[in-house]
Design a protein around this motif. Structure first.
Motif: not given
Ligand code: SF4
Ligand code: SF4
Lengths: 264, 131
Positions: A33-42
């Motif tokens: 509900p309005g979230g996002k999946a992003v790449e890990s900064s590591t």
């Protein structure tokens, strides 16, 4: 050209550019509900991951299994004695089997019958991917890793037939029964009825770690016979080695373009 | 001629049989059974609102799965801006540490049998808790 046609072409052109731009910049997936999946900064990013195996260095430690043990422990690969049901991600294969087109009747004694470390070649032109009916196995565009989605695999084993290197294993039995050494909770097991293989440690790369076998070879075995890096980066260790030393690939005549190279 | 008594008896047996599910559960006091998933102590918020998680956690998990496996995106930025590692065993079970007392409560009640745990590790079971 009349006004309306010009206007239409303008809007059409802009929309095409907009869509292309959005697709190119897509770095997050909308989730929940309005979230996002992003790449890990590591995450370690490479354009084309590849491996270099220094066969001579590996042979100096004949009998060493540090890389195999590390990989299989970390990835919960079961140890099954029956060769018909065994599961393996990385193992040693005699030279004349791993390089049938290189071996001949007078192959150097230092190579003949000697074990060579083999695993999935993460081919540039992977036949396993072409045959998979569910796209459970696919080649990652961004870094060239040939991935497995265990959720999608229906266990048809087409990929095993297609792979000319025997890099894939099928789970004929519940692998959890053959993990006597304990289960690593950081990585899932598989279930009966799916195919598995080396994933170039995609989950470790995301944490900024090098593949488990490479780490074990350097740290536990002290051999440094396995090198991993970005083949598209001319400054990487693997690129430099390949430009300086003579290397071979497994069964190159088949056109699969393996991304695992062997220094001999 | 009309066998009134037999008909009456038959009707009574029929009624008892038809209403069996109702009085059986009443006699066994199961009529008001409500599953009680045990919430983790000392934790206020899940990754999203409780309402959303109750209704649609399976959607979220499916999307998480695809994000990690297919797109290599392993961090979830929730709608409130918090960051979580996308991991069933690590993040979900990290708080809901007992699968038997949480997941299984409702899943057993409604007969849902997700196969997550065929591969993903139930750390509560390996610790010897749960079932
Ligand atoms: S080595 Fe086999 S499994 Fe690996 S990418 Fe090539 S064909 Fe596919
Ligand atoms: S066994 Fe699985 S990965 Fe291999 S071709 Fe069939 S569905 Fe694809």
């Amino acid at each position: 050209m009349d006004e309306s046609k010009r206007g239409f072409l303008k809007i059409a052109g802009c929309s095409v550019l907009g869509v292309l731009g959005a697709a190119g910049m897509r770095t997050a997936t909308d989730v929940g509900p309005g979230g996002k999946a992003v790449e890990s900064s590591t995450t370690l990013n490479g354009k084309k991951w590849g491996m270099v195996v220094d066969s001579q260095r590996c042979l100096e430690k004949e009998g060493c299994t540090a890389c195999i043990e590390a990989c299989h422990r970390i990835h919960n690969v079961p140890s099954i004695a029956d060769p018909k049901e065994e599961v393996k991600w990385v193992w040693k294969e005699p030279f004349e089997h791993s390089f049938p087109t290189q071996a001949h009747q007078y192959t150097k004694a230092s190579l003949n019958e000697k074990p060579v470390l083999v695993f999935c070649n993460h081919c540039e032109n992977p036949p396993c991917v072409r045959v998979c009916p569910t796209q459970a196995t696919w080649k990652r565009e961004e870094d060239g890793i040939v991935m497995m989605d265990q959720h999608r695999c229906i266990g048809c084993r087409y990929c095993m037939v297609a792979c000319p290197y025997g890099s894939r294993s099928f789970n004929w039995q519940d692998p959890r029964n053959a993990l006597q050494g304990g289960i690593n909770p950081e990585y899932p097991t598989r279930t009966k009825g799916v195919v598995e293989k080396c994933n170039f440690c995609a989950e470790r790369l995301a944490k900024g770690q090098e593949p488990a076998c490479v780490e074990a070879c350097r740290k536990s075995a002290g051999a440094g016979a396995l090198l991993f890096g970005d083949l598209e980066d001319p400054e990487s260790e693997v690129s430099k080695l390949l430009s300086e030393r003579y290397s071979i690939q497994r069964k190159p005549g088949l056109g699969t373009k393996p991304q695992v190279y062997y220094l001999v | 001629m009309y066998d009134g008594r037999k008909i009456l008896l038959g009707l009574v047996i029929f009624l008892i049989a038809v209403t069996f599910p109702f009085w059986f559960s009443w006699v066994n006091d199961k009529s008001g059974f409500v599953p009680e998933p045990k919430l983790p102590e000392g934790e206020e918020n899940c990754v999203e609102s409780a309402e959303y998680m109750k209704a649609l956690h399976m959607d979220l998990l499916n999307q998480w799965r695809n994000a990690v496996v297919r797109d290599g995106r392993r961090v979830y930025v929730s709608s409130s801006g918090n960051r979580y590692e996308i991991s069933l065993t690590g993040t979900c079970l990290g708080c809901h540490s007992n699968k038997a007392e949480f997941c299984d409560q409702c899943h057993d009640y409604v007969g849902a049998n997700p196969f997550c745990w065929d591969c993903h590790i139930d750390t509560s079971a390996s610790r010897g808790e749960g079932k």
